[in-house]
Scaffold this motif. Structure first.
Motif, PDB file in Angstrom:
ATOM      1  N   THR A 134       0.840  -1.200   0.000  1.00 31.64           N
ATOM      2  CA  THR A 134       0.000   0.000   0.000  1.00 31.64           C
ATOM      3  C   THR A 134       0.871   1.244   0.000  1.00 31.64           C
ATOM      4  N   VAL A 135       0.306   2.320  -0.508  1.00 30.20           N
ATOM      5  CA  VAL A 135       0.923   3.645  -0.467  1.00 30.20           C
ATOM      6  C   VAL A 135      -0.111   4.594   0.126  1.00 30.20           C
ATOM      7  N   SER A 136       0.250   5.289   1.217  1.00 28.00           N
ATOM      8  CA  SER A 136      -0.693   6.199   1.890  1.00 28.00           C
ATOM      9  C   SER A 136      -2.025   5.493   2.153  1.00 28.00           C
ATOM     10  N   ALA A 137      -1.970   4.298   2.715  1.00 31.18           N
ATOM     11  CA  ALA A 137      -3.174   3.474   2.870  1.00 31.18           C
ATOM     12  C   ALA A 137      -4.239   4.180   3.697  1.00 31.18           C
ATOM     13  N   ALA A 138      -5.480   4.002   3.259  1.00 30.24           N
ATOM     14  CA  ALA A 138      -6.626   4.495   4.011  1.00 30.24           C
ATOM     15  C   ALA A 138      -7.757   3.485   3.887  1.00 30.24           C
ATOM     16  N   ASP A 139      -8.347   3.136   5.010  1.00 27.37           N
ATOM     17  CA  ASP A 139      -9.625   2.447   4.989  1.00 27.37           C
ATOM     18  C   ASP A 139     -10.664   3.547   4.874  1.00 27.37           C
ATOM     19  N   LEU A 140     -11.355   3.624   3.737  1.00 29.87           N
ATOM     20  CA  LEU A 140     -12.267   4.741   3.501  1.00 29.87           C
ATOM     21  C   LEU A 140     -13.375   4.786   4.548  1.00 29.87           C
ATOM     22  N   ALA A 141     -13.766   3.626   5.061  1.00 30.89           N
ATOM     23  CA  ALA A 141     -14.764   3.613   6.128  1.00 30.89           C
ATOM     24  C   ALA A 141     -14.228   4.315   7.371  1.00 30.89           C
ATOM     25  N   ARG A 142     -13.007   3.995   7.771  1.00 34.93           N
ATOM     26  CA  ARG A 142     -12.398   4.681   8.917  1.00 34.93           C
ATOM     27  C   ARG A 142     -12.247   6.173   8.627  1.00 34.93           C
ATOM     28  N   HIS A 143     -11.875   6.490   7.403  1.00 32.58           N
ATOM     29  CA  HIS A 143     -11.677   7.893   7.030  1.00 32.58           C
ATOM     30  C   HIS A 143     -12.966   8.683   7.211  1.00 32.58           C
ATOM     31  N   PHE A 144     -14.075   8.139   6.733  1.00 37.70           N
ATOM     32  CA  PHE A 144     -15.348   8.846   6.868  1.00 37.70           C
ATOM     33  C   PHE A 144     -15.815   8.883   8.323  1.00 37.70           C
ATOM     34  N   LYS A 145     -15.588   7.807   9.067  1.00 34.19           N
ATOM     35  CA  LYS A 145     -16.070   7.740  10.442  1.00 34.19           C
ATOM     36  C   LYS A 145     -15.228   8.570  11.400  1.00 34.19           C
ATOM     37  N   HIS A 146     -13.910   8.594  11.178  1.00 36.63           N
ATOM     38  CA  HIS A 146     -12.997   9.195  12.150  1.00 36.63           C
ATOM     39  C   HIS A 146     -12.205  10.378  11.602  1.00 36.63           C
ATOM     40  N   GLY A 147     -12.355  10.668  10.316  1.00 39.81           N
ATOM     41  CA  GLY A 147     -11.599  11.759   9.711  1.00 39.81           C
ATOM     42  C   GLY A 147     -10.229  11.308   9.249  1.00 39.81           C
ATOM     43  N   GLY A 148      -9.626  12.094   8.369  1.00 38.48           N
ATOM     44  CA  GLY A 148      -8.320  11.735   7.835  1.00 38.48           C
ATOM     45  C   GLY A 148      -7.261  11.571   8.911  1.00 38.48           C
ATOM     46  N   THR A 234     -10.551  -6.072   8.859  1.00 37.09           N
ATOM     47  CA  THR A 234     -11.045  -7.213   9.632  1.00 37.09           C
ATOM     48  C   THR A 234     -10.368  -8.527   9.247  1.00 37.09           C
ATOM     49  N   ALA A 235     -10.179  -8.729   7.948  1.00 36.93           N
ATOM     50  CA  ALA A 235      -9.668 -10.022   7.467  1.00 36.93           C
ATOM     51  C   ALA A 235      -8.148 -10.095   7.429  1.00 36.93           C
ATOM     52  N   LEU A 236      -7.445  -9.081   7.903  1.00 35.80           N
ATOM     53  CA  LEU A 236      -5.988  -9.054   7.751  1.00 35.80           C
ATOM     54  C   LEU A 236      -5.269 -10.280   8.314  1.00 35.80           C
ATOM     55  N   PRO A 237      -5.725 -10.885   9.407  1.00 38.81           N
ATOM     56  CA  PRO A 237      -5.033 -12.096   9.875  1.00 38.81           C
ATOM     57  C   PRO A 237      -5.021 -13.216   8.836  1.00 38.81           C
ATOM     58  N   LEU A 238      -5.958 -13.183   7.872  1.00 43.38           N
ATOM     59  CA  LEU A 238      -6.008 -14.223   6.848  1.00 43.38           C
ATOM     60  C   LEU A 238      -4.855 -14.134   5.851  1.00 43.38           C
ATOM     61  N   LEU A 245       3.691  -4.953   2.578  1.00 36.30           N
ATOM     62  CA  LEU A 245       4.527  -3.759   2.709  1.00 36.30           C
ATOM     63  C   LEU A 245       3.607  -2.541   2.721  1.00 36.30           C
ATOM     64  N   LEU A 246       3.742  -1.709   3.738  1.00 33.18           N
ATOM     65  CA  LEU A 246       2.939  -0.500   3.838  1.00 33.18           C
ATOM     66  C   LEU A 246       3.875   0.706   3.798  1.00 33.18           C
ATOM     67  N   ILE A 259      -0.458   2.340  10.366  1.00 31.46           N
ATOM     68  CA  ILE A 259       0.036   1.771  11.622  1.00 31.46           C
ATOM     69  C   ILE A 259      -0.961   0.753  12.169  1.00 31.46           C
ATOM     70  N   GLU A 260      -2.246   1.082  12.118  1.00 32.62           N
ATOM     71  CA  GLU A 260      -3.265   0.156  12.620  1.00 32.62           C
ATOM     72  C   GLU A 260      -3.282  -1.133  11.802  1.00 32.62           C
TER      73      GLU A 260
END
Length: 304
Positions: A134-148, A234-238, A245-246, A259-260
Motif C-alpha cells: 500500500t501507499v498512503s493506505a486508508a480504509d475509507l470507512a475509517r476515514h469517513f467515520k474518524h476523519g483523515g 477485519t480479514a488481515l489475519p487471513l 509492505l505498507l 500503523i493500525e
C-alpha cells in the motif's frame, strides 16, 4: 513499456483498465501487479503513474477504474460500494490469470489511499495474491467515520448517516437528491474543512496537477451507509504468511491507518516511511514517488 486499454467483468459489470507490459523480452510469463486507485480517483491519475513506473521495472501491471466510476460500468454513477471495490480487485486478478504475458501464480496487489485499504481486504481473502503493498493506505470507512487524522467527532458521521437516510426517502418519493460532493470548490474551503491535508487534496484533484475529467467529484448517498458497515482491516489475519509492505509519508496525517493495519497483520510485514512526504505527496511528486517505487519494486521482485 506498452499500454493497452482492456476491459473485464466484475460481478456482472464491465470494468475499464489500462494494462502495462514491459518492452524488454521476458523469455516467458512475467509477475504482475494489480493497482487500485484512491477513493474518487481514476486509473489515469496516481494509480496509472505507479502502474507505469512498476512496468518499467519489469512487471506487468493493471490499473483500472472501480465499478460505478471512471470509464467502468455501473449505475448509479458515483457509488462507492466497498464490497464491490474488493470484488473489482479480485476480478482484476482473475483477468490477469488469463493473460499470456502473466505467470498466474506470481500476482501481487498495490493499493493507493482508499485503494490500499481495499487491496489489503482483497488480498487477505484471496490466496491467489502472493504479496500486497500500500501507499498512503486508508480504509475509507475509517476515514469517513474518524476523519483523515483520526480525530473527527463521531457526531459528524452520524449526521452523514442521517443525510443518507433522508436521501433514500427523498428518492423513494421521486424527488431530486443532491449527491455528496467530495472536494470543495475553493482551496480556502478545503483548508477550512480539512487543514493542510484538505488543501493538498484540493490541489491534486482540482488543479492541473492531478485533475482528470472522469474523476468522481461526488458520491451518491447510499455510499455512506455501505461504508458504515465496512471494515477493510477485519480479514488481515487471513494474510497468514503472505508478505505485506505498507508505505507512508512521515508527514501524512493518515499514517495512523497504516500503523493500525500493520499491527493487525500477523505474518511477514514492513511499515516503510518515506521521509518528508505527506499523504498526497506520494500521489505524484517525483522526490517521494521515486523512492517509493524503488522500494515497491524490490518488495515485489523478492516475493513474486
Amino acid at each position: 513499456m506498452t499500454k493497452t486499454s482492456v476491459s473485464f467483468d466484475s460481478v456482472g459489470l464491465t470494468l475499464a483498465g489500462d494494462l502495462y507490459i514491459p518492452d524488454a523480452p521476458a523469455g516467458g510469463p512475467l509477475p504482475a501487479i494489480v493497482v487500485g486507485h484512491p477513493g474518487g480517483g481514476v486509473k489515469e491519475q496516481t494509480a496509472g503513474l505507479y502502474a507505469r513506473k512498476l512496468s518499467e521495472k519489469g512487471f506487468v501491471t493493471l490499473a483500472f477504474d472501480a465499478a460505478y466510476q471512471g470509464e467502468s460500468g455501473g449505475e448509479p454513477r458515483g457509488l462507492e460500494d466497498p464490497a464491490h471495490r474488493v470484488e473489482d480487485l479480485k476480478a482484476a486478478v482473475s483477468f490477469l490469470t488469463g493473460r499470456p504475458e502473466v505467470e498466474a501464480d506470481r500476482i501481487g496487489e498495490l493499493g493507493i489511499c482508499a485503494g490500499g485499504g481495499y487491496a489489503l481486504a482483497a488480498a487477505a481473502s484471496d490466496p491467489r495474491v502472493q504479496a500486497v503493498a500500500t501507499v498512503s493506505a486508508a480504509d475509507l470507512a475509517r476515514h469517513f467515520k474518524h476523519g483523515g487524522d483520526g480525530t473527527q467527532d463521531p457526531a459528524v458521521f452520524r449526521q452523514l448517516l442521517d443525510a443518507a437516510s433522508r436521501a433514500r426517502t427523498s428518492e423513494a418519493r421521486g424527488e431530486t437528491v443532491t449527491p455528496l460532493h467530495l472536494i470543495p470548490d475553493t482551496e480556502a474551503e478545503a483548508r477550512a474543512h480539512g487543514g493542510e491535508y484538505g488543501a493538498e487534496g484540493w490541489e491534486y484533484y482540482r488543479t492541473a496537477r492531478g485533475h482528470h475529467p472522469r474523476q468522481a467529484d461526488f458520491f451518491v448517498w447510499p455510499s455512506i451507509d455501505k461504508l458504515a458497515i465496512f471494515d477493510a482491516f477485519t480479514a488481515l489475519p487471513l494474510l497468514a504468511d503472505r508478505p505485506a509492505l505498507l508505505l507512508a509519508g512521515t508527514r501524512a496525517v493518515t499514517a495512523w491507518m497504516s500503523i493500525e493495519a500493520y499491527r493487525m497483520i500477523q505474518g511477514p510485514k514492513e511499515l516503510h516511511w518515506i521521509d518528508g512526504a505527506s499523504h498526497t505527496d506520494l500521489y505524484d511528486k517525483p522526490r517521494y514517488v521515486d523512492p517509493a517505487v524503488a522500494r515497491l519494486a524490490g518488495f515485489f521482485g523478492t516475493h513474486l
